[in-house]
Design a protein around this motif. Sequence first.
Motif, short mmCIF file in Angstrom:
data_model
loop_
_atom_site.label_atom_id
_atom_site.label_comp_id
_atom_site.label_asym_id
_atom_site.label_seq_id
_atom_site.Cartn_x
_atom_site.Cartn_y
_atom_site.Cartn_z
N VAL A 169 10.63 30.12 -38.37
CA VAL A 169 10.94 28.83 -38.98
C VAL A 169 9.71 27.94 -38.87
O VAL A 169 9.12 27.83 -37.79
CB VAL A 169 12.11 28.14 -38.23
CG1 VAL A 169 12.37 26.75 -38.80
CG2 VAL A 169 13.37 28.98 -38.30
N CYS A 195 11.24 22.38 -41.68
CA CYS A 195 12.68 22.38 -41.41
C CYS A 195 13.21 20.96 -41.35
O CYS A 195 12.65 20.10 -40.70
CB CYS A 195 12.95 23.10 -40.09
SG CYS A 195 14.68 22.98 -39.57
N GLN A 196 14.31 20.72 -42.05
CA GLN A 196 14.95 19.40 -42.01
C GLN A 196 16.37 19.49 -41.47
O GLN A 196 17.17 18.57 -41.64
CB GLN A 196 14.97 18.76 -43.41
CG GLN A 196 13.59 18.45 -43.98
CD GLN A 196 12.90 17.32 -43.23
OE1 GLN A 196 13.51 16.58 -42.46
NE2 GLN A 196 11.60 17.18 -43.45
N GLY A 197 16.70 20.62 -40.87
CA GLY A 197 18.00 20.69 -40.20
C GLY A 197 19.20 20.85 -41.12
O GLY A 197 20.27 20.35 -40.82
N HIS A 198 19.04 21.54 -42.24
CA HIS A 198 20.21 21.77 -43.10
C HIS A 198 21.21 22.74 -42.45
O HIS A 198 22.34 22.85 -42.91
CB HIS A 198 19.79 22.35 -44.45
CG HIS A 198 19.02 21.40 -45.33
ND1 HIS A 198 19.58 20.77 -46.40
CD2 HIS A 198 17.73 20.97 -45.27
CE1 HIS A 198 18.67 20.00 -47.00
NE2 HIS A 198 17.53 20.11 -46.33
N ALA A 199 20.75 23.50 -41.48
CA ALA A 199 21.61 24.41 -40.71
C ALA A 199 22.18 25.56 -41.54
O ALA A 199 23.13 26.22 -41.13
CB ALA A 199 22.75 23.66 -40.02
N ARG A 200 21.61 25.84 -42.68
CA ARG A 200 22.09 26.98 -43.49
C ARG A 200 21.79 28.28 -42.78
O ARG A 200 22.57 29.22 -42.82
CB ARG A 200 21.44 26.96 -44.88
CG ARG A 200 21.72 25.73 -45.69
CD ARG A 200 23.19 25.62 -46.06
NE ARG A 200 23.62 26.77 -46.82
CZ ARG A 200 24.71 27.47 -46.56
NH1 ARG A 200 25.48 27.14 -45.55
NH2 ARG A 200 25.03 28.51 -47.30
N CYS A 201 20.62 28.35 -42.15
CA CYS A 201 20.22 29.59 -41.47
C CYS A 201 21.20 29.93 -40.36
O CYS A 201 21.65 31.07 -40.24
CB CYS A 201 18.80 29.45 -40.92
SG CYS A 201 18.58 27.97 -39.90
N LEU A 224 19.78 26.08 -33.01
CA LEU A 224 19.53 24.69 -33.40
C LEU A 224 19.28 23.87 -32.14
O LEU A 224 19.90 24.09 -31.11
CB LEU A 224 20.74 24.11 -34.13
CG LEU A 224 21.21 24.85 -35.40
CD1 LEU A 224 22.41 24.13 -36.01
CD2 LEU A 224 20.07 24.95 -36.42
N GLY A 270 19.75 19.35 -34.44
CA GLY A 270 20.21 20.21 -35.53
C GLY A 270 19.07 20.90 -36.26
O GLY A 270 19.29 21.53 -37.29
N ALA A 300 16.21 23.86 -36.66
CA ALA A 300 16.31 25.27 -36.32
C ALA A 300 15.02 25.83 -35.73
O ALA A 300 13.93 25.36 -36.03
CB ALA A 300 16.68 26.07 -37.56
N PRO A 336 17.03 25.35 -48.03
CA PRO A 336 16.61 24.46 -49.11
C PRO A 336 15.18 23.97 -48.94
O PRO A 336 14.56 23.52 -49.91
CB PRO A 336 17.58 23.27 -49.02
CG PRO A 336 18.69 23.72 -48.12
CD PRO A 336 18.14 24.79 -47.24
N ALA A 363 11.69 26.85 -45.48
CA ALA A 363 11.06 26.75 -44.16
C ALA A 363 11.08 28.09 -43.41
O ALA A 363 10.50 28.20 -42.34
CB ALA A 363 11.78 25.69 -43.31
N ILE A 364 11.77 29.08 -43.98
CA ILE A 364 11.93 30.35 -43.25
C ILE A 364 11.07 31.44 -43.87
O ILE A 364 11.04 31.61 -45.09
CB ILE A 364 13.41 30.80 -43.26
CG1 ILE A 364 14.28 29.74 -42.58
CG2 ILE A 364 13.57 32.16 -42.57
CD1 ILE A 364 15.76 30.02 -42.67
#
Lengths: 406, 69
Positions: free
Chosen positions: B9, B14-20, B30, B34, B36, B60, B63-64
Amino acid sequence: MSDVSQPAAHPPVTDWVNDFDHTDPQWTEDPFPIWDELRAASPVVHTDRFLGCYMPTTYDAVREIANDSEHFSSRRIIVRDVRPEISRNAAPPITSDPPVHKPAKQLLLPPFTPDAMKKLEPRMRAICNELIDGFIADGRVDAAARYSKYIPVQAIAHMLGIPESDSDLFINWIHMILELGIKDENMLLQAVHEMSAYFSAHIEERKKKPTDDLISYLMNARDKEGQPLEDSHVLGSLRLLLIAGIDTTWSAIGSSLWHLARTPADRERLIAEPDLIPTAVEELLRAYSPVTMAREVVGETTISGCPVKPGNMVLLSFPAANRDPKMFPDADKVVIDRRENRHAAFGLGIHRCIGSNLARMEMQVALEEWLKRIPDFRLDPAGTVTWSQGTVRGPRQLPFLLEKAM
Amino acid sequence: MTERLRVRVDPDKCQGHARCKALAPELFELDEYGNAHEAGDGMVPPGLEDKARLAKSNCPEIAIDVIEE
Ligand code: SF4
């Protein structure tokens, strides 16, 4: 008495590409073909309405703007007919620019992590079932007015520690700020003042008797120097949580139910494969993204090769970006098992919605509980579906016939 | 040679959408905000390759990274 619930009208649009208006009834009703037309014309279009406003039409252009806080300020986040004076702590962090944005945001993130949301889930399930109990025996319901509307407002009231029974008050303020307030400055200011007075009273109460809700959490927060937040900052963030927390998710749940009412195949699949609901929620968020934010151009620059001039607003349409066929194959179709879905329904970049984990949890729970008890429903042909205007898009009237209810 | 994957990551993106975390809970953790980071050293245990790619293609913020070792 005049009807204050309807926003004032603008002259109708005849030339979408050069004179677009996101409050036009044609847009409110069915924006998707309009976005396609605009996108085919240019990655960035402009209108003289709203004192000058651009709109990026592609996913790439939206991403570029969202990631450029140097030329695009968040001090104004809603496109309106007026540009009222800006107060420094309007609604931090959503109205903040770097460098003050990051500390203001970090403050609010911990109460909204996925783990924090898990603790809230049982209360959400109870709220959904209480609402369903209220109408299930009738065989018909306005699902917007009696279901989707009350789920997020009760959730955020619960988190803030304010009475859930004040829900209608909050909903009215938000209607005044986000819809009527686009064209009527007095309406906007009245709602903001009433809301501030309401929260100030709660803050005073907690000074005497601290609680363990989000209001006390903000009052107890300390910055890096160990100082408490200014009162205006606490108030601004509370305004944000209330405004952002309600008709956004109300709209998302409503649009999802609207889709399922019209698409029995998707409904049946979700009932047969409930594990698919989280994936379907992402797709419904993409296809019917409720929230369009705005930026103000504060420096001359170009976006996807198109020059933009300071002083104009930008209608930062995440919903239109999410329909860009270059980014999403079959962008105009709802594919409930879509595997690749980098949708921007919660924004991109530093202003990513802090409530996204809450909204996702609410949507999943609202659909799960509804489908468990009301597996079969359709639009009532005798009724009319109506959509909200402007900043947040979602059904405000959603008449359903409930065929098989349990 | 079997393929070994590693996830990474980019903390600046990373903005912390937490999709991962939602799609591949075994591979991401996290922090209190929040945001990752990869679990452990980011090596993807055999059988979780698909989940690693799924997380990547749903972030989104792009970042990964999924890297072949
Ligand atoms: S999905 Fe991307 S932006 Fe979101 S937490 Fe994971 S790495 Fe960060």
